[in-house]
Design an enzyme around this catalytic site. Structure first.
Site, PDB file in Angstrom:
ATOM      1  N   LYS A 169      25.545  32.876 -39.576  1.00 14.94           N
ATOM      2  CA  LYS A 169      25.865  33.659 -38.383  1.00 14.94           C
ATOM      3  C   LYS A 169      27.371  33.900 -38.294  1.00 14.94           C
ATOM      4  CE  LYS A 169      22.173  31.997 -35.276  1.00 14.94           C
ATOM      5  NZ  LYS A 169      21.525  33.267 -34.948  1.00 14.94           N
TER       6      LYS A 169
ATOM      7  N   ARG B  69      10.546  30.843 -36.174  1.00 10.86           N
ATOM      8  CA  ARG B  69       9.133  31.195 -36.381  1.00 10.86           C
ATOM      9  C   ARG B  69       8.541  30.426 -37.566  1.00 10.86           C
ATOM     10  NH1 ARG B  69      10.785  37.361 -37.056  1.00 10.86           N
ATOM     11  NH2 ARG B  69      12.448  36.564 -35.725  1.00 10.86           N
TER      12      ARG B  69
HETATM   13  N1  BES Z   1      18.176  31.110 -32.561  1.00  9.49           N
HETATM   14  C1  BES Z   1      18.208  32.493 -32.872  1.00  9.49           C
HETATM   15  C2  BES Z   1      17.884  33.380 -31.678  1.00  9.49           C
HETATM   16  C3  BES Z   1      18.833  33.357 -30.514  1.00  9.49           C
HETATM   17  C4  BES Z   1      19.784  34.351 -30.365  1.00  9.49           C
HETATM   18  C5  BES Z   1      18.733  32.389 -29.541  1.00  9.49           C
HETATM   19  C6  BES Z   1      20.618  34.337 -29.266  1.00  9.49           C
HETATM   20  C7  BES Z   1      19.588  32.368 -28.461  1.00  9.49           C
HETATM   21  C8  BES Z   1      20.528  33.354 -28.321  1.00  9.49           C
HETATM   22  C9  BES Z   1      17.200  32.820 -33.973  1.00  9.49           C
HETATM   23  O1  BES Z   1      16.931  31.801 -34.876  1.00  9.49           O
HETATM   24  C10 BES Z   1      17.775  33.949 -34.754  1.00  9.49           C
HETATM   25  O2  BES Z   1      18.795  33.769 -35.332  1.00  9.49           O
HETATM   26  N2  BES Z   1      17.102  35.083 -34.715  1.00  9.49           N
HETATM   27  C11 BES Z   1      17.549  36.257 -35.386  1.00  9.49           C
HETATM   28  C12 BES Z   1      16.337  36.898 -36.010  1.00  9.49           C
HETATM   29  C13 BES Z   1      16.680  37.991 -36.961  1.00  9.49           C
HETATM   30  C14 BES Z   1      17.303  37.433 -38.210  1.00  9.49           C
HETATM   31  C15 BES Z   1      15.394  38.726 -37.288  1.00  9.49           C
HETATM   32  C16 BES Z   1      18.183  37.166 -34.362  1.00  9.49           C
HETATM   33  O3  BES Z   1      17.719  37.202 -33.229  1.00  9.49           O
HETATM   34  O4  BES Z   1      19.170  37.815 -34.681  1.00  9.49           O
HETATM   35 ZN    ZN Z   2      18.318  31.739 -36.517  1.00  5.37          ZN
END
Ligand code: BES
Ligand code: ZN
Ligand code: ZN
Length: 480
Positions: free
Chosen positions: A257, A331
């Site tokens: 990230k 997921r």
């Molecule tokens: N933990 C994150 C989602 C999240 C984002 C939680 C903001 C709280 C605040 C999750 O694991 C994630 O990174 N999701 C990605 C999915 C994408 C790669 C399809 C996302 O939401 O960007």
């Molecule tokens: Zn994630």
């Protein structure tokens, strides 16, 4: 903070501060009070609060606005109560008395909401502050109200304490709460309330074919775990499974990230912590419902053994998944838990997860996405959520988007082919791992927005909110 409910009138009580709720228009106050409050620009609007020095039983009177009487609802009482307790803290009052407000209209609901507002509003995560002045705590709060509402006050107290328990764990950073530590917390809680608690380490994870958890866990030095807590009363009327995403830190893994999104990812365990908070309330309230709490927990890190894009996982239920992003890890671990949960054949299975940024894009920071195959369950949750103030909005399990997560070399891919509808494709992904021959109803709550806030909102201070603990507990109690 000690908190007690009494039917004695506040006038007979003494203390540092008395909190009084006032409707817009300043009715039921003396002429002197009205003049004074008006001079302080206080008109009783919701959210307003003023402190007035006093020479009688209390050193300070704290007036909190309740807004228009016709618009009074439980969340207004929570907010006003929180404003009162926060104001009392600001002036460093030690002994505070509240007069029960809102009961003229909301009856027992006001007593419950008042307890919640005080307990949630009083919360702060200050254990790591070293300066004493940043750790000020109230000593004693007394709430004066009618005798008949004592039970309601106490149930509000239990709900809010459960939410605060969740907040305390979510707010702990990733270097403190690892998957192993989360399992220890689950064991302690289970010991306290007499629950059965099983923790799967690597060996048992292998044995139970929990390959999602094992795969995502590989990139971290802190090993993954799966936690199963059971509460089984004598004559359960229903069986409910609750599942929570427990990513103790989400760096994104190899699909790392960017810094502005990585910060706050200690909160990616909020679903798991909510499940623990719900179990705390279950331990206190002892409903006639069998509850299974299931927590897959990992740290998502990009270590040398980390899983990678293109990897393929074959799940216990036979479905194969190719990895498109290691950041869509939630997921992957929830899939194992949903397969395991299905095998328990519960009437209802509810998972909660900080699953997608897309859900925050869709609904904003203050509303969770509710996905379910069961219209009745959806309506029950929406109704409860409107009452608890933990806002939810139903989202569709759009069949047409299933194509988006169809894999090229396997059954599924863990990310949609486009970004569009990202919260929905994540929910559709999860749906593949619920066995609807064994589970009648399933609900998925995407709490990515409301679980953790960067600024103060309503009765919440910045940080973890403990959502959706109160709503799910209300649901369980209702099924009772
Ligand atoms: N933990 C994150 C989602 C999240 C984002 C939680 C903001 C709280 C605040 C999750 O694991 C994630 O990174 N999701 C990605 C999915 C994408 C790669 C399809 C996302 O939401 O960007
Ligand atoms: Zn994630
Ligand atoms: Zn995540």
């Amino acid at each position: 903070m000690k908190i007690t409910y009494t039917h004695e009138l506040p006038a007979n009580k003494k203390g540092d501060a008395l909190v009084i709720g006032v409707y817009e228009g300043l009715k039921n106050l003396t002429k002197e009070e009205v003049t004074q409050l008006k001079s302080l620009n206080f008109s009783g609007k919701l959210g307003e609060v003023v402190t007035v020095p006093s020479t009688e039983n209390f050193k300070t009177l704290i007036y909190v606005g309740l807004g228009k009487k016709t618009e009074l609802k439980t969340d207004v009482v929570r907010l006003a109560a929180a404003k009162g307790i926060k104001s009392a803290k600001r002036i460093k009052a030690k002994k505070v008395v509240f007069e029960l407000f809102g009961a003229d209209k909301l009856k027992e609901k006001a007593a419950k909401a008042l307890a919640e507002g005080i307990v949630l509003g009083n919360y702060s995560f200050n254990k790591y502050k070293s300066k004493e002045e940043e750790k000020f705590e109230l000593e004693k709060v007394t709430v004066a109200g009618e005798k008949e509402y004592k039970k309601d006050f106490e149930s509000g107290y239990v709900l809010a304490e459960a939410a605060n328990f969740t907040r305390d764990i979510v707010n702990e950073p990733g270097n403190v709460v690892t998957p192993e530590k989360l399992a220890e917390i689950a064991k302690e809680l289970s010991e306290k309330y007499g629950f059965k608690c099983k923790v799967f380490k690597e060996k048992e994870l292998e044995k139970n074919k929990m390959f999602g958890i094992l795969t995502v866990g590989k990139g971290s030095k802190n090993p993954p775990r799966f936690i199963h807590i059971t509460y089984k009363p004598k004559n359960p009327k229903k069986k409910i499974a609750i599942v929570g995403k427990g990513v103790t830190f989400d760096s994104g893994g190899l699909n790392i990230k960017p810094e502005q999104f990585m910060k706050t990812m200690k909160s990616d365990k909020a679903g798991a912590c909510a499940v623990l908070g719900i179990m705390k309330a279950v331990g206190e309230l002892k409903p006639d419902v069998e509850i299974h709490a299931l927590i897959p927990t990992v740290e998502n890190m990009p270590g040398g053994k980390a899983y990678r894009p293109d990897d393929i996982i074959v799940y216990k239920n036979g479905k194969s998944v190719e990895i498109h992003s290691t950041d869509a890890e939630g997921r992957l671990i929830l899939a194992d838990a949903l397969i395991y949960g299905s095998e328990l054949e519960p009437d209802v299975m509810i998972d909660m997860a900080t699953l997608t940024g897309a859900c925050v894009v869709a609904l904003g920071h203050y509303t969770s996405g509710l996905f379910t195959n069961d219209d009745k369950l959806a309506n029950t949750f929406l109704k409860l959520s409107a009452e608890t103030g933990e806002k939810m909005w139903r989202m569709p399990l759009d069949e047409d988007l299933k194509e988006d997560i169809k894999g090229a070399y396997s059954d599924l891919q863990n990310v949609g082919k486009t970004r569009y509808g990202g919260a929905i494709t994540a929910a559709l992904f999860l749906q593949n791992f619920v066995d609807f021959e064994k589970v009648k109803s399933w609900a998925h709550i995407d709490i990515a927005g409301p679980a953790f806030l960067n600024k103060e909102w309503k009765y919440y201070s910045p940080g973890a909110t403990g959502q959706p603990v109160r709503t799910v507990v209300e649901y369980i109690v209702l099924e009772n």
